[in-house]
Design a protein around this motif. Structure first.
Motif, PDB file in Angstrom:
ATOM      1  N   GLU A   1       0.595  -1.267  -0.071  1.00  0.00           N
ATOM      2  CA  GLU A   1       0.028   0.020   0.161  1.00  0.00           C
ATOM      3  C   GLU A   1       0.923   1.244  -0.055  1.00  0.00           C
TER       4      GLU A   1
ATOM      5  N   PHE B   1      -7.660  -8.142  -8.825  1.00  0.00           N
ATOM      6  CA  PHE B   1      -7.800  -7.475  -7.391  1.00  0.00           C
ATOM      7  C   PHE B   1      -9.153  -7.823  -7.208  1.00  0.00           C
TER       8      PHE B   1
ATOM      9  N   LYS C   1     -11.421  -8.194 -10.524  1.00  0.00           N
ATOM     10  CA  LYS C   1     -10.964  -7.195 -11.544  1.00  0.00           C
ATOM     11  C   LYS C   1      -9.440  -7.654 -12.035  1.00  0.00           C
TER      12      LYS C   1
ATOM     13  N   VAL D   1      -6.167  -6.531 -13.441  1.00  0.00           N
ATOM     14  CA  VAL D   1      -5.442  -5.503 -13.719  1.00  0.00           C
ATOM     15  C   VAL D   1      -4.114  -5.238 -14.588  1.00  0.00           C
TER      16      VAL D   1
ATOM     17  N   SER E   1      -2.503   6.689 -15.803  1.00  0.00           N
ATOM     18  CA  SER E   1      -3.004   6.327 -14.558  1.00  0.00           C
ATOM     19  C   SER E   1      -3.981   5.384 -14.424  1.00  0.00           C
ATOM     20  N   GLY E   2      -3.740   4.389 -13.524  1.00  0.00           N
ATOM     21  CA  GLY E   2      -4.768   3.173 -13.639  1.00  0.00           C
ATOM     22  C   GLY E   2      -4.327   1.989 -14.354  1.00  0.00           C
ATOM     23  N   SER E   3      -2.849   2.401 -15.271  1.00  0.00           N
ATOM     24  CA  SER E   3      -2.872   1.081 -15.990  1.00  0.00           C
ATOM     25  C   SER E   3      -2.143   0.004 -15.449  1.00  0.00           C
ATOM     26  N   GLY E   4      -1.585   0.200 -14.139  1.00  0.00           N
ATOM     27  CA  GLY E   4      -1.241  -1.261 -13.500  1.00  0.00           C
ATOM     28  C   GLY E   4       0.195  -1.197 -13.235  1.00  0.00           C
ATOM     29  N   LYS E   5       0.965  -0.007 -13.249  1.00  0.00           N
ATOM     30  CA  LYS E   5       2.223   0.148 -13.159  1.00  0.00           C
ATOM     31  C   LYS E   5       2.842  -0.169 -11.674  1.00  0.00           C
ATOM     32  N   THR E   6       2.075   0.532 -10.846  1.00  0.00           N
ATOM     33  CA  THR E   6       2.291   0.371  -9.543  1.00  0.00           C
ATOM     34  C   THR E   6       2.193  -1.211  -8.852  1.00  0.00           C
ATOM     35  N   THR E   7       1.088  -1.577  -9.588  1.00  0.00           N
ATOM     36  CA  THR E   7       0.770  -3.076  -9.247  1.00  0.00           C
ATOM     37  C   THR E   7       1.944  -3.918  -9.747  1.00  0.00           C
TER      38      THR E   7
ATOM     39  N   GLU F   1       7.722   6.578  -9.030  1.00  0.00           N
ATOM     40  CA  GLU F   1       7.661   8.209  -9.071  1.00  0.00           C
ATOM     41  C   GLU F   1       8.619   8.643  -7.873  1.00  0.00           C
TER      42      GLU F   1
ATOM     43  N   HIS G   1       6.236   9.843 -14.673  1.00  0.00           N
ATOM     44  CA  HIS G   1       5.631  10.403 -15.219  1.00  0.00           C
ATOM     45  C   HIS G   1       6.281  11.786 -16.026  1.00  0.00           C
TER      46      HIS G   1
HETATM   47  N1  LIG Z   1      -5.689  -2.588  -3.248  1.00  0.00           N
HETATM   48  C1  LIG Z   1      -6.339  -2.505  -4.682  1.00  0.00           C
HETATM   49  N2  LIG Z   1      -7.457  -3.249  -4.666  1.00  0.00           N
HETATM   50  C2  LIG Z   1      -8.328  -3.209  -5.860  1.00  0.00           C
HETATM   51  N3  LIG Z   1      -8.049  -2.368  -6.722  1.00  0.00           N
HETATM   52  C3  LIG Z   1      -6.455  -1.874  -6.764  1.00  0.00           C
HETATM   53  C4  LIG Z   1      -5.948  -1.715  -5.683  1.00  0.00           C
HETATM   54  N4  LIG Z   1      -5.006  -1.077  -6.181  1.00  0.00           N
HETATM   55  C5  LIG Z   1      -5.095  -0.704  -7.456  1.00  0.00           C
HETATM   56  N5  LIG Z   1      -6.252  -1.022  -7.863  1.00  0.00           N
HETATM   57  C6  LIG Z   1      -6.701  -0.822  -9.177  1.00  0.00           C
HETATM   58  O1  LIG Z   1      -5.726  -1.564 -10.374  1.00  0.00           O
HETATM   59  C7  LIG Z   1      -5.697  -0.779 -11.208  1.00  0.00           C
HETATM   60  C8  LIG Z   1      -3.976  -0.180 -11.524  1.00  0.00           C
HETATM   61  O2  LIG Z   1      -3.732   0.343 -10.500  1.00  0.00           O
HETATM   62  P1  LIG Z   1      -2.241   0.947  -9.996  1.00  0.00           P
HETATM   63  O3  LIG Z   1      -2.100   1.559  -8.854  1.00  0.00           O
HETATM   64  O4  LIG Z   1      -1.292  -0.362 -10.681  1.00  0.00           O
HETATM   65  O5  LIG Z   1      -2.079   1.909 -11.349  1.00  0.00           O
HETATM   66  P2  LIG Z   1      -0.972   2.956 -11.817  1.00  0.00           P
HETATM   67  O6  LIG Z   1      -0.638   2.525 -13.290  1.00  0.00           O
HETATM   68  O7  LIG Z   1       0.034   2.791 -10.762  1.00  0.00           O
HETATM   69  O8  LIG Z   1      -1.392   4.537 -11.683  1.00  0.00           O
HETATM   70  P3  LIG Z   1      -0.945   5.843 -11.422  1.00  0.00           P
HETATM   71  O9  LIG Z   1      -0.223   6.125 -12.496  1.00  0.00           O
HETATM   72  O10 LIG Z   1      -2.099   6.683 -11.118  1.00  0.00           O
HETATM   73  O11 LIG Z   1      -0.171   5.552 -10.013  1.00  0.00           O
HETATM   74  C9  LIG Z   1      -6.565   0.490 -10.886  1.00  0.00           C
HETATM   75  O12 LIG Z   1      -7.747   0.358 -11.823  1.00  0.00           O
HETATM   76  C10 LIG Z   1      -6.573   0.411  -9.896  1.00  0.00           C
HETATM   77  O13 LIG Z   1      -8.039   1.109  -9.426  1.00  0.00           O
END
Ligand SMILES: Nc1ncnc2c1ncn2[C@@H]1O[C@H](COP(=O)(O)OP(=O)(O)OP(=O)(O)O)[C@@H](O)[C@H]1O
Ligand SMILES: [Mg+2]
Lengths: 388, 257
Positions: free
Chosen positions: A384, B26, B33, B35, B55-61, B180, B213
């Motif tokens: 997180e 997730f 869902k 990701v 944003s939201g493309s899943g990079k952090t994941t 980032e 970014h």
């Molecule tokens: N703990 C979680 N539980 C459920 N869904 C999640 C969780 N964390 C992220 N998501 C979803 O997974 C998808 C990818 O999220 P992620 O954080 O990997 O995006 P990101 O590419 O890092 O975006 P950003 O550039 O905004 O940081 C998003 O749709 C987000 O809503």
């Protein structure tokens, strides 16, 4: 040299004000526990302090005298009968009654407990009493308990005032202390003076003579089996007296106060509540630390620290709070014990056992709080902290 | 046990990260869902890779999966010769010790000095004797020699982030994951921080995977990958990337979110 970074202490001490609040909270809980435990024991110990000092191995009291409050006597004859038994070396009568004492300064009347016996008998061998044996034999004299309540007025030899509406001269003082049955203090006088003061009262009043005894004391010859002798007397003496060894007698009195009054319950409840308040206080502090630093703790987890390590940090914080909160609590309690003892004459004793017990309670208090607070750390998900 | 089976199959041991058919979901049941979709990615040792995408493309994941911060459900994910798919949580903790994490927020303990924050990382290796000098060394390399005994409150944003980087690098992790890292910094400090990371990576042959970014720092990358809607869209060298994306289009893409 293994010196870990002292994260627990660093986090606790970084916020000075919060640390002080935490210490004050723990100290306060400790203080409350000490005070309540102290009062409970003082109230109960005070009830038997006189009994403890009485010079008798075996005690005789009237069958009706369930505790020291009950003003029932038995026939002095029973003492002579007991004395005839093999192994009984001496038998002493003790006469007690409640009498009104006039404060020599305010002239206010206050009840006192009178303890009367033959001054040449070692009934209550306190230094103040032994020293004034001779003066006690003079008519209209008495000794006053130096630990009497302030309401009785000054306690010093030479004071002349009234007891039971007759003049009395204080020839000295002794140190005993008050209990529930003693009223505002204790007055010691000779059996002859007892007769002078209480033998000529009107029929409506509690007129006394020396033929009925409140408490009988038997001295047992050295080497004699006290329990067996007490058993024999219990079987042989008429039913109107109860025979106790001194230990049994004190225990019966203690049990009476503990079980037949709400003292034990009320004070245990209060001490338990203080304990719980302590848990909540410490929990608040530890939880705040964890909640405010959750990202840092989660980072530690991401770095490879285990949940056990984080648990250990919170436990350390809990133990630090226990240690630095306990000491001030203990010191203030010691002061308050002293104050209470001198103000009320109650036996407020800070025993090693009680200090140890309450130290363990404090540690437990903090550890329970820590255990609840740590669940928050363990739940932090290191994933997180990314992207937040 | 994990290692021995891996050694046989890992012929390409010059890869820090090897991902095959990785999907990630997730939530559970109806709320499940997806990701990440069928990710295949190799990160060779010593490479600096920048990951971009909306944003939201899943990079952090993806970063948290590679960082052994989440249990992985399917496919194959080999990080530093450990197969993370199906690994127990306790073993994941072990793998993390070889990875340096740099977050957007510095996440330093306010109550500890810069040096102590870095030492916390060294203690993980059970090294006690020279932890202070090691911490001072790495802080010095990052230009903080005169700040080692300062607490974070007395440091600027860039300095704090450099302490966080020092903490991530002090154990010489073979893999560095950064999400980032320059987001909270002004242009100049951001640039400094990235250049420092680049320098250290090149000196020690570390693999760096950095999400950003910030197109002003793209030039430190050997390679840029783009993630769109959970799929690996492009995977190019820096030169190709710049050629293929005219700066205006790139900017538009970056700021769509
Ligand atoms: N703990 C979680 N539980 C459920 N869904 C999640 C969780 N964390 C992220 N998501 C979803 O997974 C998808 C990818 O999220 P992620 O954080 O990997 O995006 P990101 O590419 O890092 O975006 P950003 O550039 O905004 O940081 C998003 O749709 C987000 O809503
Ligand atoms: Mg992200």
């Amino acid at each position: 040299m293994r010196r870990r970074t002292g994260l627990a202490w660093a986090n606790l001490s970084y916020e000075r004000r919060r640390l002080l609040t935490a210490i004050a909270g723990v100290s306060f809980a400790v203080l409350l526990m000490f005070i309540f435990r102290g009062f409970e024991n003082a109230l109960i110990d005070s009830q038997i302090q006189l009994l403890k000092l009485l010079n008798g191995d075996i005690i005789l009291v009237s069958k009706l005298k369930q505790n020291m409050f009950v003003p029932e006597q038995f026939a002095r004859r029973r003492l002579y009968q007991a004395q005839a038994y093999e192994g009984v070396e001496a038998a002493y009568p003790l006469y007690t009654t409640t009498a009104y004492w006039k404060n020599p300064q305010t002239k206010r009347i206050r009840p006192l407990r009178v303890l009367a016996f033959n001054p040449t008998d070692p009934v209550l061998p306190l230094s103040g009493i032994i020293a004034h044996q001779r003066e006690l034999q003079l008519p209209w004299t008495a000794l006053l308990d130096a630990r009497s309540r302030p309401e009785v007025g000054p306690v010093e030899a030479g004071i002349v005032t009234e007891v039971a509406e007759q003049q009395v001269k204080l020839v000295g003082t002794f140190v005993l202390g008050t209990d529930f049955a003693s009223g505002n203090g204790n007055l010691v006088m000779s059996d002859q003076n007892f007769l002078r003061y209480f033998g000529n009262l009107g029929p409506d009043e509690d007129r006394r003579d020396l033929n009925t005894v409140d408490v009988g004391l038997l001295n047992v010859r050295a080497g004699e089996d006290i329990d067996r002798l007490a058993q024999t007397l219990r079987e042989r003496l008429p039913e109107d007296v109860n025979v106790f060894t001194k230990t049994q007698f004190m225990q019966q009195e203690r049990d009476y106060w503990q079980n037949n009054t709400s003292i034990g319950f009320v004070f245990s409840l209060l001490a338990t509540m203080s304990f719980i308040v302590g848990i909540i206080l410490v929990y608040q502090i530890l939880y705040t630390d964890v909640a405010e630093h959750w990202a840092e703790y989660a980072t530690l987890k991401a770095m490879g620290y285990s949940n056990t390590y984080l648990l250990w940090i919170v436990i350390q914080e809990a133990m630090i709070l226990a240690v630095i909160g306990f000491l001030p609590g203990l010191i203030i309690s010691a002061g308050l014990y002293q104050l209470t003892a001198s103000a009320t004459g109650l036996l407020m004793k800070l025993t090693v056992t009680r200090v140890l017990n309450l130290w363990i309670a404090t540690l437990l208090m903090c550890l329970i709080s820590g255990a609840i607070a740590v669940r928050k750390v363990q739940a932090t998900d290191p994933a997180e902290v990314f992207g937040t | 046990m994990v290692r021995s089976t891996l050694l046989n199959s890992m012929t390409e041991t010059d890869h820090s990260v090897q991902i095959r058919q990785l999907n990630y979901f997730f939530g559970q049941a109806d709320l499940r869902k997806q990701v990440l979709f069928d990710i295949n990615l190799d990160l060779p040792k010593g490479q600096i890779v920048i990951m971009t995408g909306p944003s939201g493309s899943g990079k952090t994941t993806l970063l948290t999966l590679i960082g052994a911060l989440r249990t992985v459900q399917s496919g194959s994910l080999k990080v530093l010769n450990h197969e993370l798919v199906g690994m127990r949580k306790a073993d994941l903790v072990e793998v993390r010790r070889n990875i340096g994490f740099i977050f957007q927020a510095h996440n330093l303990f306010e109550s500890l000095t810069a040096s102590q924050n870095v030492e916390m990382a060294i203690e993980l290796l059970n090294e006690w004797g020279n932890k202070r000098s090691k911490a001072v060394d790495v802080l010095t390399q990052l230009g903080l020699a005169d700040r080692v005994d300062y607490k974070p409150a007395a440091l600027s944003g860039g300095q704090k982030q450099r302490v966080a980087i020092a903490r991530a690098l002090v154990n010489h992790p073979a893999l560095i994951l950064a999400d980032e890292p320059t987001a909270a910094l002004d242009k100049k400090s951001g640039r400094e921080v990235v250049t420092l990371m680049q320098k250290l990576a090149q000196q020690e042959g570390r693999t760096i995977l950095m999400v950003t970014h910030d197109n002003r720092i793209l030039d430190v990358a050997d390679r840029i990958i783009t993630l769109v809607d959970g799929r690996l869209e492009t995977d190019e060298t820096l030169d190709n990337f710049v050629e293929a994306h005219d700066p205006k289009a790139l900017d538009r893409r970056m700021f769509i979110m």
